[in-house]
Scaffold this motif. Structure first.
Motif, PDB file in Angstrom:
ATOM      1  N   ASP A 273       0.856  -1.191   0.000  1.00 34.67           N
ATOM      2  CA  ASP A 273       0.000   0.000   0.000  1.00 34.67           C
ATOM      3  C   ASP A 273       0.884   1.230   0.000  1.00 34.67           C
ATOM      4  O   ASP A 273       1.579   1.508   0.976  1.00 34.67           O
ATOM      5  N   VAL A 280      -7.724   1.418   1.191  1.00 32.13           N
ATOM      6  CA  VAL A 280      -6.709   0.863   0.300  1.00 32.13           C
ATOM      7  C   VAL A 280      -5.842  -0.141   1.046  1.00 32.13           C
ATOM      8  O   VAL A 280      -5.466  -1.188   0.507  1.00 32.13           O
ATOM      9  N   MET A 281      -5.527   0.159   2.306  1.00 31.67           N
ATOM     10  CA  MET A 281      -4.754  -0.784   3.114  1.00 31.67           C
ATOM     11  C   MET A 281      -5.468  -2.130   3.200  1.00 31.67           C
ATOM     12  O   MET A 281      -4.854  -3.195   3.045  1.00 31.67           O
ATOM     13  N   ALA A 284      -5.321  -3.974  -0.078  1.00 36.16           N
ATOM     14  CA  ALA A 284      -3.993  -4.555  -0.284  1.00 36.16           C
ATOM     15  C   ALA A 284      -3.837  -5.846   0.519  1.00 36.16           C
ATOM     16  O   ALA A 284      -3.340  -6.855   0.012  1.00 36.16           O
ATOM     17  N   CYS A 295       1.507  -8.275   3.335  1.00 42.10           N
ATOM     18  CA  CYS A 295       1.081  -6.918   2.966  1.00 42.10           C
ATOM     19  C   CYS A 295       1.961  -5.910   3.687  1.00 42.10           C
ATOM     20  O   CYS A 295       2.069  -5.934   4.916  1.00 42.10           O
TER      21      CYS A 295
END
Length: 380
Positions: A273, A280-281, A284, A295
């Motif tokens: 990310d 978005v995190m 991901a 991640c």
């Protein structure tokens, strides 16, 4: 005429308050004190972190302040006790100090250092020098430092723990990117995630950090690199740097993580990310495979809130990593990255989309906010 030991008057961009353009001002830069170095900044790039500080939602930073942290310059003078630098040395300052003495510096497990100040809020913990005073004055008022660097000034003062000497034959207008963006994204892939040959990767956000992560994944030997951004104009550059697939979430009929899972038979091995928002995190993390998916969180956005995870997301074998300055022990590693650049292991030039005179700094901010630049380098 020597300026050693004297106050230098020079040009700087001062942020007087939140949400306002920077003002080009004449500032006074005091001589360096013990274990400090005064630098003439030759080139400085604009990073989203600089924009982050003057964002209207930011209420945690003291103004006025001189921003700027992705830079390169030449030593003008050194303070008492400084033995590793001399006037004329080409140098790169960085916000990730390395004192080489604390328990973190002595550990191979991290690149953190107690000289950062506050691990809870590193953005504001280096707003003054170690003696809790500033070296900048403007219009009779003390001006805060930023990340221990304040490179939006023709001259600045940094601690010798926030600085490394580099080869004299390098182009400072290119190598300045090692001060933040490139080192962070590239190192996230190489050092933090430890991307493996033949693996699959997804990178969210194709700014300077994200594209540097693409380079890192390519150098590490990833077989498939999926680049994700809401600005499709960045896809040509991403593919040139090694991305095998490019996805715009706005063009998809389902959540982007579901698209990636379908494309990769269950999810990627590594995700990054480089945006910072919690949505978005989560995307991901959720696009990684169960069992061993990794991640790595790099970005920080103004609207970042708590990231809520289901225990099963972790219990099923996924891991979440955080990276600071790409995991590089700064003083040890940056000179080696300079050598790698000279040996063409990676290309910094392709990340620089604009070069402008320093007086056009607000134009550089606008270009980044509008998604029209990857990195704009300002020169004095």
């Amino acid at each position: 005429m020597s300026t050693k030991g004297k106050v230098i008057k020079c040009k700087a961009a001062v942020a007087w308050e939140i949400g306002k353009p920077l003002c080009i001002e004449e500032v006074e830069v005091a001589p360096p004190k013990a274990q400090e170095v005064r630098i003439q900044i030759i080139a400085v790039a604009v990073c989203h972190t600089d924009i982050h500080i003057i964002h209207p939602k930011n209420t945690e930073f003291n103004f006025p302040v001189i921003l700027g942290h992705e830079s390169a310059g030449i030593v003008e003078s050194v303070g008492p006790g400084v033995t590793s630098f001399k006037p004329g040395d080409k140098v790169i300052p960085f916000y990730a100090p390395q004192c080489r003495k604390c328990k973190f510096c002595l550990s191979p497990l991290t690149n953190l250092c107690v000289k950062i100040g506050s691990f809870e809020n590193p953005l504001s913990s280096q707003n003054l020098m170690e003696d809790k005073t500033s070296r900048f004055t403007c219009k009779g008022k003390s001006v805060n430092h930023f990340l221990g660097i304040s490179a939006f000034s023709q001259y600045t003062v940094v601690s010798d723990t926030n600085l490394c000497k580099i080869d004299s034959d390098v182009n400072l207008e290119r190598i300045c990117l090692l001060g933040c963006g490139f080192s962070t994204g590239y190192g996230a892939a190489i050092n933090t995630a430890k991307v493996t040959p033949g693996s699959t990767c997804a990178i969210f956000g194709l700014g300077g950090v994200g594209l540097s992560a693409v380079i890192g994944c390519k150098v590490a030997g990833a077989s498939r690199i999926i680049a994700v951004d809401i600005n499709s104009e960045k896809f040509t550059k991403a593919k040139a740097l090694g991305a095998t697939d490019c996805l715009n979430p706005r063009d998809q009929q389902k959540p982007i993580q579901d698209v990636i899972i379908e494309m990769t038979n269950g999810g990627v091995d590594f995700a990054f990310d480089c945006v910072g928002g919690t949505e978005v995190m989560k995307a991901a993390l959720n696009c990684t495979t169960v069992g061993w998916g990794s991640c790595t969180l790099i970005g920080v956005a103004m609207d970042s809130k708590e990231m809520i995870l289901s225990p099963l997301e972790i219990l099923m074998g996924r891991t979440v990593n955080g990276t600071f300055f790409g995991g590089w022990k700064s003083k040890d590693s940056i000179p080696k990255l300079v050598t790698d650049y000279k040996n063409k292991k990676f290309n910094l030039d392709v990340l620089i989309t604009n070069t402008l005179p320093f007086d056009k700094i607000n134009e550089a901010f606008d270009l980044m906010l509008q998604g029209k630049s990857i990195r704009t380098v300002l020169t004095f």
